[in-house]
Design a protein around this motif. Structure first.
Motif, PDB file in Angstrom:
ATOM      1  N   SER A  35      -7.710   7.643   4.227  1.00 35.09           N
ATOM      2  CA  SER A  35      -8.356   7.894   5.517  1.00 35.09           C
ATOM      3  C   SER A  35      -8.795   6.571   6.144  1.00 35.09           C
ATOM      4  O   SER A  35      -8.881   5.540   5.466  1.00 35.09           O
ATOM      5  CB  SER A  35      -9.573   8.795   5.316  1.00 35.09           C
ATOM      6  OG  SER A  35     -10.572   8.093   4.584  1.00 35.09           O
ATOM      7  N   PRO A  36      -9.102   6.575   7.451  1.00 37.57           N
ATOM      8  CA  PRO A  36      -9.550   5.333   8.095  1.00 37.57           C
ATOM      9  C   PRO A  36     -10.721   4.651   7.388  1.00 37.57           C
ATOM     10  O   PRO A  36     -10.692   3.442   7.181  1.00 37.57           O
ATOM     11  CB  PRO A  36      -9.948   5.805   9.506  1.00 37.57           C
ATOM     12  CG  PRO A  36      -9.053   6.967   9.764  1.00 37.57           C
ATOM     13  CD  PRO A  36      -8.931   7.666   8.436  1.00 37.57           C
ATOM     14  N   LYS A  37     -11.731   5.401   6.984  1.00 35.40           N
ATOM     15  CA  LYS A  37     -12.872   4.770   6.329  1.00 35.40           C
ATOM     16  C   LYS A  37     -12.527   4.290   4.916  1.00 35.40           C
ATOM     17  O   LYS A  37     -13.090   3.296   4.440  1.00 35.40           O
ATOM     18  CB  LYS A  37     -14.070   5.719   6.325  1.00 35.40           C
ATOM     19  CG  LYS A  37     -14.812   5.728   7.665  1.00 35.40           C
ATOM     20  CD  LYS A  37     -16.104   6.489   7.580  1.00 35.40           C
ATOM     21  CE  LYS A  37     -17.005   6.232   8.777  1.00 35.40           C
ATOM     22  NZ  LYS A  37     -16.331   6.306  10.078  1.00 35.40           N
ATOM     23  N   ALA A  38     -11.617   4.960   4.254  1.00 35.06           N
ATOM     24  CA  ALA A  38     -11.195   4.486   2.940  1.00 35.06           C
ATOM     25  C   ALA A  38     -10.533   3.117   3.053  1.00 35.06           C
ATOM     26  O   ALA A  38     -10.837   2.194   2.303  1.00 35.06           O
ATOM     27  CB  ALA A  38     -10.239   5.488   2.293  1.00 35.06           C
ATOM     28  N   ARG A  39      -9.630   2.969   4.018  1.00 30.97           N
ATOM     29  CA  ARG A  39      -8.965   1.675   4.182  1.00 30.97           C
ATOM     30  C   ARG A  39      -9.961   0.621   4.669  1.00 30.97           C
ATOM     31  O   ARG A  39      -9.834  -0.559   4.349  1.00 30.97           O
ATOM     32  CB  ARG A  39      -7.777   1.777   5.128  1.00 30.97           C
ATOM     33  CG  ARG A  39      -8.164   1.944   6.596  1.00 30.97           C
ATOM     34  CD  ARG A  39      -6.977   1.718   7.527  1.00 30.97           C
ATOM     35  NE  ARG A  39      -7.383   1.817   8.907  1.00 30.97           N
ATOM     36  CZ  ARG A  39      -7.082   2.829   9.721  1.00 30.97           C
ATOM     37  NH1 ARG A  39      -6.356   3.848   9.279  1.00 30.97           N
ATOM     38  NH2 ARG A  39      -7.497   2.826  10.975  1.00 30.97           N
ATOM     39  N   GLN A  40     -10.983   1.052   5.452  1.00 28.78           N
ATOM     40  CA  GLN A  40     -11.978   0.103   5.926  1.00 28.78           C
ATOM     41  C   GLN A  40     -12.793  -0.477   4.774  1.00 28.78           C
ATOM     42  O   GLN A  40     -13.205  -1.641   4.825  1.00 28.78           O
ATOM     43  CB  GLN A  40     -12.896   0.777   6.949  1.00 28.78           C
ATOM     44  CG  GLN A  40     -12.220   1.011   8.292  1.00 28.78           C
ATOM     45  CD  GLN A  40     -13.045   1.869   9.227  1.00 28.78           C
ATOM     46  OE1 GLN A  40     -14.243   2.077   9.013  1.00 28.78           O
ATOM     47  NE2 GLN A  40     -12.409   2.391  10.266  1.00 28.78           N
ATOM     48  N   VAL A  41     -13.010   0.307   3.731  1.00 28.14           N
ATOM     49  CA  VAL A  41     -13.684  -0.225   2.538  1.00 28.14           C
ATOM     50  C   VAL A  41     -12.909  -1.430   2.008  1.00 28.14           C
ATOM     51  O   VAL A  41     -13.484  -2.486   1.711  1.00 28.14           O
ATOM     52  CB  VAL A  41     -13.803   0.858   1.444  1.00 28.14           C
ATOM     53  CG1 VAL A  41     -14.243   0.234   0.119  1.00 28.14           C
ATOM     54  CG2 VAL A  41     -14.786   1.945   1.871  1.00 28.14           C
ATOM     55  N   LEU A  42     -11.595  -1.281   1.919  1.00 27.56           N
ATOM     56  CA  LEU A  42     -10.752  -2.372   1.423  1.00 27.56           C
ATOM     57  C   LEU A  42     -10.788  -3.557   2.380  1.00 27.56           C
ATOM     58  O   LEU A  42     -10.876  -4.711   1.952  1.00 27.56           O
ATOM     59  CB  LEU A  42      -9.322  -1.874   1.238  1.00 27.56           C
ATOM     60  CG  LEU A  42      -8.318  -2.915   0.728  1.00 27.56           C
ATOM     61  CD1 LEU A  42      -8.722  -3.415  -0.657  1.00 27.56           C
ATOM     62  CD2 LEU A  42      -6.908  -2.325   0.690  1.00 27.56           C
ATOM     63  N   GLU A  43     -10.706  -3.286   3.674  1.00 30.76           N
ATOM     64  CA  GLU A  43     -10.703  -4.371   4.660  1.00 30.76           C
ATOM     65  C   GLU A  43     -12.013  -5.152   4.640  1.00 30.76           C
ATOM     66  O   GLU A  43     -12.014  -6.392   4.704  1.00 30.76           O
ATOM     67  CB  GLU A  43     -10.456  -3.802   6.049  1.00 30.76           C
ATOM     68  CG  GLU A  43      -9.038  -3.279   6.250  1.00 30.76           C
ATOM     69  CD  GLU A  43      -8.886  -2.485   7.530  1.00 30.76           C
ATOM     70  OE1 GLU A  43      -7.764  -2.432   8.063  1.00 30.76           O
ATOM     71  OE2 GLU A  43      -9.887  -1.889   8.003  1.00 30.76           O
ATOM     72  N   ILE A  44     -13.132  -4.450   4.546  1.00 24.71           N
ATOM     73  CA  ILE A  44     -14.435  -5.114   4.521  1.00 24.71           C
ATOM     74  C   ILE A  44     -14.540  -6.040   3.313  1.00 24.71           C
ATOM     75  O   ILE A  44     -14.996  -7.189   3.417  1.00 24.71           O
ATOM     76  CB  ILE A  44     -15.570  -4.065   4.505  1.00 24.71           C
ATOM     77  CG1 ILE A  44     -15.651  -3.358   5.866  1.00 24.71           C
ATOM     78  CG2 ILE A  44     -16.908  -4.711   4.165  1.00 24.71           C
ATOM     79  CD1 ILE A  44     -16.530  -2.130   5.878  1.00 24.71           C
ATOM     80  N   LEU A  45     -14.079  -5.568   2.174  1.00 23.80           N
ATOM     81  CA  LEU A  45     -14.119  -6.392   0.969  1.00 23.80           C
ATOM     82  C   LEU A  45     -13.134  -7.557   1.056  1.00 23.80           C
ATOM     83  O   LEU A  45     -13.416  -8.660   0.575  1.00 23.80           O
ATOM     84  CB  LEU A  45     -13.814  -5.538  -0.265  1.00 23.80           C
ATOM     85  CG  LEU A  45     -14.837  -4.450  -0.606  1.00 23.80           C
ATOM     86  CD1 LEU A  45     -14.317  -3.566  -1.726  1.00 23.80           C
ATOM     87  CD2 LEU A  45     -16.182  -5.067  -0.983  1.00 23.80           C
TER      88      LEU A  45
END
Length: 316
Positions: A35-45
């Motif tokens: 999901s968008p927020k799942a991938r955002q976790v990776l991007e933020i890290l």
């Protein structure tokens, strides 16, 4: 016996442009990472490999000031999804780690294009123009797409893009300066124009553009560029160009005053005298220095106008 880190499979992450993750020959995109927020976790890290981010901070970044009551459990589910995608079978030994209630990407197992970009930019400092220009062309080629283009509206991504774009603009200015030092005048103008297009009020960018045009002998275009910047600066910030640009403007006026003045040079001269007149009537005491205008500027501008009029009257 192999250590946990050495037995894990490393990954490569692209943040510049569309998100892409490569692991053992397999390519994953934003559409296949969850999901968008799942991938955002990776991007933020991935924005800061090796830097720990607490659960509370991650929740704040993902949901702003309005997290759901189930935010902590939902976050854990997102992390689990990403782990299954990027480190299957290595929940504890893969790149995405959890430690003391914080998440981080192990920098020994992760290669991020943004991190490589910033490191390469750092290597430009202190190098000679030829080497600097070569390295700057490489980093600018890396930055040919916007950062985090999958995340157009989230605040943390917009902030990261602003920082990245400022660094890209700085590289364009430095590329222009290095090209000018090497005598690559067309390249100097090109990179300065790119910088100006991104940051219309960046004085370093306009200074590089005017210098590149001047060095190319394109005096009319240099005067026009100066006048555009001066007009925009006064309109948007209520101030005048700095000393370096003022000096360039004086040189250009002197140069054109020794040649036949064309309409572009005439316009620049008229703008210079108009600026002089406006500032003279703005309440300055007699004899005070006029900010942003050297006395020699309006004298030379007068010469330009005089030559143009002499030529026009002679023809008449």
């Amino acid at each position: 016996m192999k250590s946990e880190t050495s037995s894990a499979v490393s990954i490569s992450i692209r943040l510049i442009g569309s998100l892409k993750v490569e692991r053992a020959g397999r390519v994953m995109t934003a559409a296949t990472l969850g999901s968008p927020k799942a991938r955002q976790v990776l991007e933020i890290l991935a924005l800061q490999p090796g830097i720990s981010i607490s659960r509370d901070r991650m929740i704040e970044l993902l949901w702003g000031g309005n997290p759901p009551a189930t935010a902590r459990a939902t976050l854990e589910s997102y992390v689990s999804v990403i782990r299954r995608r990027i480190q299957p079978g290595q929940a504890k030994t893969g790149p995405l780690r959890t430690e003391h209630g914080c998440y981080f990407l192990d920098p020994k197992l992760v290669s991020v294009d943004l991190d490589r970009f910033e490191r390469l930019v750092g290597l430009v400092d202190g190098t000679k123009p030829a080497e600097a220009y070569e390295r700057l062309l490489k980093v600018l080629d890396m930055a040919s797409a916007p950062l985090l283009s999958n995340e157009l509206t989230v605040e943390w991504a917009e902030e990261a893009r602003r920082r990245h774009e400022a660094l890209v603009v700085d590289c364009r200015i430095r590329a222009s300066q290095a090209a000018a030092a090497l005598g690559h005048n067309d390249d100097a103008v090109h990179w300065a124009q790119r910088a100006v297009a991104s940051e219309p009020l960046n004085e370093r960018a306009w200074t590089a553009l005017v210098a590149g045009l001047e060095q190319s002998g394109r005096y009319t275009e240099a005067l026009q560029a100066y006048d555009r910047y001066r007009t925009n600066l006064r309109r948007d910030l209520g101030c005048s160009p700095g000393d370096e640009l003022q000096a360039a403007h004086s040189r250009l006026l002197r140069q054109t005053s020794t040649e036949e003045a064309g309409l572009a040079e005439l316009l620049s001269a008229l703008l210079c005298l108009n600026e002089h007149a406006k500032q003279r009537t703005s309440g300055l005491r007699a004899g005070a220095r006029i900010p942003g205008l050297d006395v020699a500027d309006h004298v030379t501008a007068g010469n330009v106008i005089g030559k143009f009029l002499d030529k026009a009257l002679a023809v008449a």
